[in-house]
Design a protein around this motif. Structure first.
Motif, mmCIF file in Angstrom:
data_model
loop_
_atom_site.group_PDB
_atom_site.id
_atom_site.type_symbol
_atom_site.label_atom_id
_atom_site.label_comp_id
_atom_site.label_asym_id
_atom_site.label_seq_id
_atom_site.Cartn_x
_atom_site.Cartn_y
_atom_site.Cartn_z
ATOM 1 N N GLY A 63 82.659 9.183 37.753
ATOM 2 C CA GLY A 63 83.710 8.829 37.103
ATOM 3 C C GLY A 63 83.972 7.663 36.195
ATOM 4 N N TYR A 64 82.809 7.397 35.736
ATOM 5 C CA TYR A 64 82.764 6.111 34.587
ATOM 6 C C TYR A 64 83.115 6.889 33.364
ATOM 7 N N LEU A 117 70.966 -1.916 37.104
ATOM 8 C CA LEU A 117 69.830 -1.969 38.197
ATOM 9 C C LEU A 117 70.128 -1.476 39.446
ATOM 10 N N LEU A 118 71.479 -1.361 39.648
ATOM 11 C CA LEU A 118 71.875 -0.657 41.079
ATOM 12 C C LEU A 118 71.938 0.885 40.583
ATOM 13 N N SER A 119 71.695 1.605 41.575
ATOM 14 C CA SER A 119 71.628 3.241 41.395
ATOM 15 C C SER A 119 73.045 3.598 41.056
ATOM 16 N N ALA A 120 73.028 4.772 40.331
ATOM 17 C CA ALA A 120 74.111 5.578 39.993
ATOM 18 C C ALA A 120 74.899 5.709 41.048
ATOM 19 N N ASP A 121 74.383 5.981 42.164
ATOM 20 C CA ASP A 121 75.001 6.546 43.581
ATOM 21 C C ASP A 121 75.832 5.264 44.118
ATOM 22 N N ASP A 122 75.205 4.188 43.974
ATOM 23 C CA ASP A 122 76.016 2.845 44.462
ATOM 24 C C ASP A 122 77.013 2.716 43.666
ATOM 25 N N LEU A 123 76.772 2.638 42.349
ATOM 26 C CA LEU A 123 77.834 2.424 41.244
ATOM 27 C C LEU A 123 79.268 3.194 41.696
ATOM 28 N N GLY A 124 78.836 4.662 41.781
ATOM 29 C CA GLY A 124 79.927 5.679 42.256
ATOM 30 C C GLY A 124 80.433 5.197 43.683
ATOM 31 N N ARG A 125 79.607 4.677 44.513
ATOM 32 C CA ARG A 125 80.288 4.192 46.148
ATOM 33 C C ARG A 125 81.498 3.298 45.667
ATOM 34 N N ILE A 126 80.986 2.237 44.807
ATOM 35 C CA ILE A 126 82.066 1.019 44.513
ATOM 36 C C ILE A 126 83.225 1.678 44.088
ATOM 37 N N LEU A 127 83.165 2.624 42.828
ATOM 38 C CA LEU A 127 84.336 3.171 42.243
ATOM 39 C C LEU A 127 85.074 4.068 43.565
ATOM 40 N N ASP A 128 84.220 4.906 44.134
ATOM 41 C CA ASP A 128 85.299 5.496 44.964
ATOM 42 C C ASP A 128 85.891 4.824 46.118
ATOM 43 N N GLY A 129 85.302 3.653 46.248
ATOM 44 C CA GLY A 129 85.968 2.576 47.230
ATOM 45 C C GLY A 129 87.130 2.078 46.670
ATOM 46 N N ARG A 184 73.623 7.086 21.800
ATOM 47 C CA ARG A 184 73.776 8.366 21.513
ATOM 48 C C ARG A 184 73.502 9.209 23.028
ATOM 49 N N GLU A 185 72.677 8.684 23.904
ATOM 50 C CA GLU A 185 72.483 9.195 25.045
ATOM 51 C C GLU A 185 73.726 9.434 25.837
ATOM 52 N N ALA A 186 74.479 8.280 25.881
ATOM 53 C CA ALA A 186 75.754 8.199 26.719
ATOM 54 C C ALA A 186 76.819 8.921 26.026
ATOM 55 N N ARG A 187 77.103 9.184 24.859
ATOM 56 C CA ARG A 187 77.859 10.078 24.188
ATOM 57 C C ARG A 187 77.309 11.877 24.509
ATOM 58 N N GLU A 188 76.179 11.852 24.638
ATOM 59 C CA GLU A 188 75.824 13.271 24.935
ATOM 60 C C GLU A 188 76.028 13.345 26.456
ATOM 61 N N ALA A 189 75.993 12.478 27.353
ATOM 62 C CA ALA A 189 76.377 12.589 28.713
ATOM 63 C C ALA A 189 77.931 12.773 29.185
ATOM 64 N N GLY A 190 78.670 12.660 27.935
ATOM 65 C CA GLY A 190 80.147 12.762 28.046
ATOM 66 C C GLY A 190 80.901 11.662 28.271
ATOM 67 N N PHE A 191 80.265 10.360 27.895
ATOM 68 C CA PHE A 191 81.185 9.197 28.035
ATOM 69 C C PHE A 191 82.259 9.079 26.722
ATOM 70 N N GLU A 192 83.207 8.875 27.223
ATOM 71 C CA GLU A 192 84.498 8.884 26.067
ATOM 72 C C GLU A 192 84.478 7.732 25.155
ATOM 73 N N TYR A 196 70.262 9.095 34.315
ATOM 74 C CA TYR A 196 70.949 8.206 35.058
ATOM 75 C C TYR A 196 72.423 8.178 34.350
ATOM 76 N N LEU A 197 72.418 8.293 32.964
ATOM 77 C CA LEU A 197 73.698 8.279 32.512
ATOM 78 C C LEU A 197 74.774 9.458 32.793
ATOM 79 N N ALA A 198 74.090 10.808 33.108
ATOM 80 C CA ALA A 198 74.845 11.815 33.538
ATOM 81 C C ALA A 198 75.441 11.736 34.936
ATOM 82 N N ARG A 199 74.482 10.943 35.881
ATOM 83 C CA ARG A 199 74.851 11.039 37.133
ATOM 84 C C ARG A 199 76.220 9.786 37.109
ATOM 85 N N LEU A 200 76.243 8.793 36.328
ATOM 86 C CA LEU A 200 77.162 7.848 36.199
ATOM 87 C C LEU A 200 78.356 8.398 35.778
#
Length: 400
Positions: free
Chosen positions: A143-144, A97-109, A176-184, A135-139
């Motif tokens: 770095g997720y 429910l948070l933006s992918a940018d905010d989840l990225g900010r937390i990880l970067d922090g 399947r979308e997560a796999r296509e977005a590159g999630f390991e 959204y999955l591609a941005r996540l």
């Protein structure tokens, strides 16, 4: 909503820990958990520390949440300096429910504060309806590396009983979308034993998970928690309570289907394809240190366990005032840590060394067919399939 937290002893205003707790932080691994307490609606069975928009006060909304978490991280950096961060897990609630940018900010922090290991596993939970390919591609770009989707069932009528909002086909599609977005790594969660669920319903749910191409499956028996809407409905006689016998049948069905599809159990409720095990959870189960960020989050460092205030408003107010959000803490004795170590390791496929458990209790479990004879001969306690069904009883019997 979860019940009241224990009081424990007070947490110092600056969050400081005893010297002996910080002497070798992360020697056995270090993890970061981030709790995101927001949900679009509340599922009838859920007692997690989560809040819908109508339950939140000022200063506790989604827009400012990432900044608030980063303030706790600033405090944490003054308390400990682990060697590295091995895993990060963002749970909830519904983190996405948070933006992918905010989840990225937390990880970067987290990375800037403590440094992510080069091979760090970074997971977020997600509800299937809260993500889409963009959204999955941005996540993934943030770095997720791993995502855990709450599927619960492929049967529409079971999802209605659980008050889930996604359609029956959305979870496997999101996987399947997560796999296509590159999630390991991609996990799907299942719940079994819901009132009204048939054996055929659950078999189809497991088959749907297998066909979705995920490398990890978690399957849990429905637990009816006091204070939930489902518990109230059962007390009123509107639906039956879950059956232990049905739950055992469902577990055996999951084991057979998943093993046949190339998965292997590595913890009583978790199966993975080779290399797909959740490293973050393994750190919990094997005695690592971790810091929990967010309201209600629990932490453990060097034998000290503490927990944050529950409500997002109280959490934000504490941090805005420069004060630790810790509600209480406890210093675990050597005996406490031993008991917890046994309780967790017995549930693992790796098991535990026999010299760590009560020998008489272990011999009773072996005689009852609950332990693997070959592992016993090698000096380890490992559960058989029947032993997994009775894991709690085995644990009670072997805690020295």
């Amino acid at each position: 909503m979860a019940g009241a937290l224990p009081d424990g002893e007070p947490v110092p205003a600056d969050g400081s820990l005893p010297d002996e707790a910080t002497r070798d932080v992360g020697a056995n691994g270090f993890a970061v958990y981030v709790h995101v307490p927001f949900c679009a609606s509340r599922c009838g069975y859920c007692d997690f520390n989560t809040y819908t928009a109508s339950e939140l006060g000022g200063g506790a909304g989604r827009d400012e949440y990432a900044s608030t978490v980063l303030r706790e991280l600033d405090l944490a950096a003054k308390v400990i300096q682990p060697r590295r961060v091995d895993t990060v897990f963002v749970g909830g609630g519904t983190p996405t429910l948070l933006s992918a940018d905010d989840l990225g900010r937390i990880l970067d922090g987290i990375d800037r504060t403590w440094g992510l290991a080069a091979d760090a596993e970074v997971t977020t939970e997600a509800n299937p309806e809260s993500v889409d390919p963009a959204y999955l591609a941005r996540l993934r770009a943030a770095g997720y590396t791993r995502i855990s989707l709450g599927m619960q069932s492929s049967a529409a009528h079971v999802l209605r009983v659980l008050d889930r909002k996604h359609t029956a086909g959305r979870a496997p599609q999101a996987a399947r979308e997560a796999r296509e977005a590159g999630f390991e790594h991609v996990n799907l969660d299942l719940i079994y034993g819901t009132p009204g669920e048939t054996a055929e319903d659950f078999a189809q749910s497991v088959q749907t998970v297998i066909e979705a191409g995920v490398d990890h499956v978690s399957a849990y028996a429905l637990i009816v928690e006091d204070g939930t809407r489902m518990a109230a409905r059962m007390r009123r006689g509107e639906m039956p309570y879950p059956s232990d016998d049905v739950a055992a049948d469902r577990y055996l069905a999951a084991e057979q289907a998943l093993t046949g599809a190339g998965f292997q159990w590595y913890e009583v409720s978790n199966w993975a394809r080779p290399g797909g095990e959740c490293r973050h959870n393994r750190l919990y189960w094997t005695g690592a240190d971790w810091w929990g960020l967010g309201p209600g989050a629990h932490s453990h460092v060097g034998g000290v366990r503490w927990w944050n205030v529950k409500h997002p408003s109280a959490y934000a107010q504490r941090l805005a005032g420069g004060v630790s959000p810790g509600h209480g803490r406890e210093l675990l004795s050597a005996a406490d840590r031993h008991v917890e170590d046994v309780m967790l390791r017995v549930r693992l496929r790796d098991g535990i060394a026999l010299d760590r458990v009560d020998r008489a209790g272990a011999e009773r479990a072996l005689a009852g067919g609950l332990l693997e004879p070959a592992a016993w001969a090698a000096g380890r306690l490992v559960l058989t399939l029947r032993g997994r069904l009775l894991a709690d009883a085995v644990i009670r019997d072997v805690v020295a």
